[in-house]
Design a protein around this motif. Structure first.
Motif, short mmCIF file in Angstrom:
data_model
loop_
_atom_site.label_atom_id
_atom_site.label_comp_id
_atom_site.label_asym_id
_atom_site.label_seq_id
_atom_site.Cartn_x
_atom_site.Cartn_y
_atom_site.Cartn_z
N ALA A 61 32.84 -16.50 12.49
CA ALA A 61 34.19 -16.40 13.07
C ALA A 61 35.25 -16.71 12.01
N ALA A 62 34.93 -17.71 11.10
CA ALA A 62 35.90 -18.08 10.03
C ALA A 62 36.11 -16.91 9.08
N ILE A 63 34.95 -16.24 8.73
CA ILE A 63 35.07 -15.09 7.82
C ILE A 63 35.92 -13.99 8.46
N ALA A 64 35.70 -13.76 9.76
CA ALA A 64 36.43 -12.69 10.46
C ALA A 64 37.94 -12.97 10.44
N SER A 65 38.33 -14.26 10.72
CA SER A 65 39.79 -14.53 10.75
C SER A 65 40.40 -14.49 9.35
N LEU A 66 39.62 -14.93 8.32
CA LEU A 66 40.18 -14.87 6.95
C LEU A 66 40.37 -13.41 6.52
N GLN A 67 39.46 -12.57 6.92
CA GLN A 67 39.60 -11.15 6.54
C GLN A 67 40.81 -10.52 7.23
N THR A 68 41.08 -10.96 8.46
CA THR A 68 42.28 -10.47 9.16
C THR A 68 43.54 -10.92 8.41
N LEU A 69 43.56 -12.22 8.05
CA LEU A 69 44.73 -12.76 7.32
C LEU A 69 44.92 -12.05 6.00
N ARG A 70 43.78 -11.70 5.37
CA ARG A 70 43.83 -11.05 4.04
C ARG A 70 44.51 -9.69 4.10
N SER A 71 44.50 -9.06 5.28
CA SER A 71 45.04 -7.70 5.39
C SER A 71 46.49 -7.68 5.89
N THR A 72 47.08 -8.85 6.14
CA THR A 72 48.48 -8.89 6.64
C THR A 72 49.34 -9.79 5.73
N PRO A 73 50.67 -9.62 5.81
CA PRO A 73 51.55 -10.55 5.06
C PRO A 73 51.42 -11.96 5.61
N SER A 74 51.87 -12.95 4.84
CA SER A 74 51.78 -14.34 5.27
C SER A 74 52.50 -14.53 6.60
N PRO A 75 51.86 -15.16 7.57
CA PRO A 75 52.53 -15.36 8.86
C PRO A 75 53.53 -16.52 8.83
N THR A 76 53.54 -17.30 7.73
CA THR A 76 54.43 -18.49 7.69
C THR A 76 55.84 -18.15 7.23
N MET A 77 56.03 -16.97 6.67
CA MET A 77 57.39 -16.63 6.22
C MET A 77 57.65 -15.14 6.38
N SER A 78 58.81 -14.83 6.94
CA SER A 78 59.21 -13.42 7.05
C SER A 78 60.73 -13.33 6.98
N VAL A 79 61.23 -12.16 6.66
CA VAL A 79 62.69 -11.97 6.62
C VAL A 79 63.14 -11.60 8.02
N GLN A 80 63.90 -12.50 8.67
CA GLN A 80 64.36 -12.26 10.04
C GLN A 80 65.63 -11.43 10.06
N THR A 81 66.62 -11.81 9.22
CA THR A 81 67.90 -11.09 9.20
C THR A 81 68.26 -10.80 7.77
#
Ligand SMILES: Nc1ncnc2c1ncn2[C@@H]1O[C@H](COP(=O)(O)OP(=O)(O)OP(=O)(O)O)[C@@H](O)[C@H]1O
Ligand SMILES: [Mg+2]
Length: 395
Positions: A61-81
């Motif tokens: 399950a850990a490998i599966a979630s890390l692979q998901t994170l690896r394919s997306t931008p960081s969820p901790t920071m994004s440009v809102q405005t």
């Protein structure tokens, strides 16, 4: 987040680029951390420690979630405005800068004024005269509200309260002369600094003495800044120099003043030349004084500030009374000290001080009287004794 640039568009672009790049940097840091963690987890999986994918704590399950994170931008920071283009410059803030400049100038100005006042204090209150000198205040001459000229003020230009002050001066000085057994005398008006009201005092003392019925000669002994002629609209063929240097009889050089009492005559300063300071040291000065005393009951001398120029010192030595003019807000106390020392060094004790520029008395005639009349038959004496806080000087 704010960005500063030379134009609105550049500032907007910088702000947006910085935000974008910050997200890219954080995502790349996250991805490289995942890249480092995945191989060891995959090794554990190969070693048979996979567990069920439904179990969230399992390696699988850990490998599966890390692979998901690896394919997306960081969820901790994004440009809102995104940054908007500013409508106007944020600096220089002209109004604010001007206000700050004015306040700074004011603070510096006030500081400089305090500094100047501390180093070279001026006369501010009558009390300072009491603290420093053992001299009576002969008269308090109120400040004229709006003199229409920068010339000496003739009697016709003065308000009733100021004329009353000069009548007080007349009363005080004639009482002094009477106390000395005389109905006449030579009174010299001087001061320590320019523009204190010396000439105004000399002219008005002479005029008020003339109105009282005594014969008066006013001598303009300020040869450097003569002002009586223009103040009284006078012209004369002869003057001080004609009498002292050209043997013109004083009688021929005297002129009456149109509009003022005929008891008053004036000897103007018609002098143009060098060696001024020596002029009143000439032996002919004695003749001038003797002639003037003969022709008049009172001889009034208008002189320059003696602390600055000693031209009239020989006259001061011959005068029956020397009157010192001091003006609130103008007279420098150090200069007044110097004048006191100069007169004392020459054995001259002034009759007292005429204080110019006192507050105008209130409307009630009673206050008006109190503001100007000296008690004790016109002689008010500043008591001598231990100084209260100030030092005594030579007066
Ligand atoms: N009581 C007063 N109230 C307001 N202003 C006055 C008063 N007396 C004189 N002044 C003004 O003060 C200025 C100086 O006066 P005046 O010429 O009499 O002084 P001074 O001491 O003779 O000057 P100087 O040193 O140039 O001879 C003039 O502008 C005059 O109008
Ligand atoms: Mg003068």
């Amino acid at each position: 987040m704010t960005a500063t640039a030379g134009s609105a568009t550049s500032a907007q672009e910088i702000a947006n680029a910085f935000a974008r790049q910050s997200v890219v940097n954080l995502t790349s840091e996250l991805h490289s951390a995942i890249d480092q963690a995945l191989p060891s987890l995959e090794a554990q999986l190969k070693g048979g420690a996979g567990g069920s994918a439904a179990d969230p704590t399992s390696v699988r399950a850990a490998i599966a979630s890390l692979q998901t994170l690896r394919s997306t931008p960081s969820p901790t920071m994004s440009v809102q405005t995104k940054a908007q283009k500013p409508s106007g410059p944020s600096s220089p803030r002209t109004k604010l800068s001007i206000a700050a400049g004015l306040i700074a100038e004011l603070v510096l100005g006030i500081g400089a004024a305090f500094g100047a006042q501390a180093l070279d204090p001026r006369l501010r209150r009558e009390e300072q005269l009491r603290q420093r000198y053992r001299l009576p205040v002969l008269a308090r001459v109120p400040r004229e509200p709006r003199p229409r000229t920068d010339k000496p003020l003739s009697p016709v230009a003065l308000s009733p309260v100021t004329l009353e002050a000069y009548r007080t001066l007349r009363g005080t000085l004639t009482a002094r002369r009477r106390a000395a057994g005389a109905d006449s005398g030579m009174i010299l008006v001087t001061g320590s600094s320019p523009s204190e009201g010396k000439t105004t005092t000399a002219v008005n003392l002479a005029s008020t003495l003339a109105i009282a019925g005594t014969r008066v000669i006013l001598i303009e002994a300020d040869l450097r800044r003569p002002a009586i002629g223009s103040a009284l609209n006078l012209r004369a063929e002869y003057g001080v120099a004609s009498v002292l240097l050209e043997s013109v009889p004083l009688e021929n050089a005297l002129v009456p003043v149109p509009g003022l009492d005929s008891n008053l005559r004036v000897l103007l300063a018609n002098y143009e030349g060098g060696w001024i300071s020596e002029l009143f040291s000439l032996p002919t000065t004695q003749n001038l004084v003797a002639e003037a005393r003969e022709l008049a009951d009172y001889v009034i001398l208008d002189t320059p500030p003696l602390a600055d120029v000693v031209d009239a010192l020989p006259l001061a030595e011959q005068a029956d009374d020397v009157v010192v003019v001091a003006r609130i807000g103008k007279t420098h106390l150090k200069k007044l000290d110097q004048l006191g020392e100069l007169l004392a060094d020459n054995g001259i004790k002034p009759a007292g001080i005429v204080l110019i520029g006192t507050p105008r008395p209130g409307r009630s005639s009673y206050g008006y009287y109190l503001g100007n009349r000296a008690p004790e038959g016109g002689r008010e004496v500043i008591r001598s004794g231990a100084p209260r806080g100030g030092k005594r000087t030579a007066f």
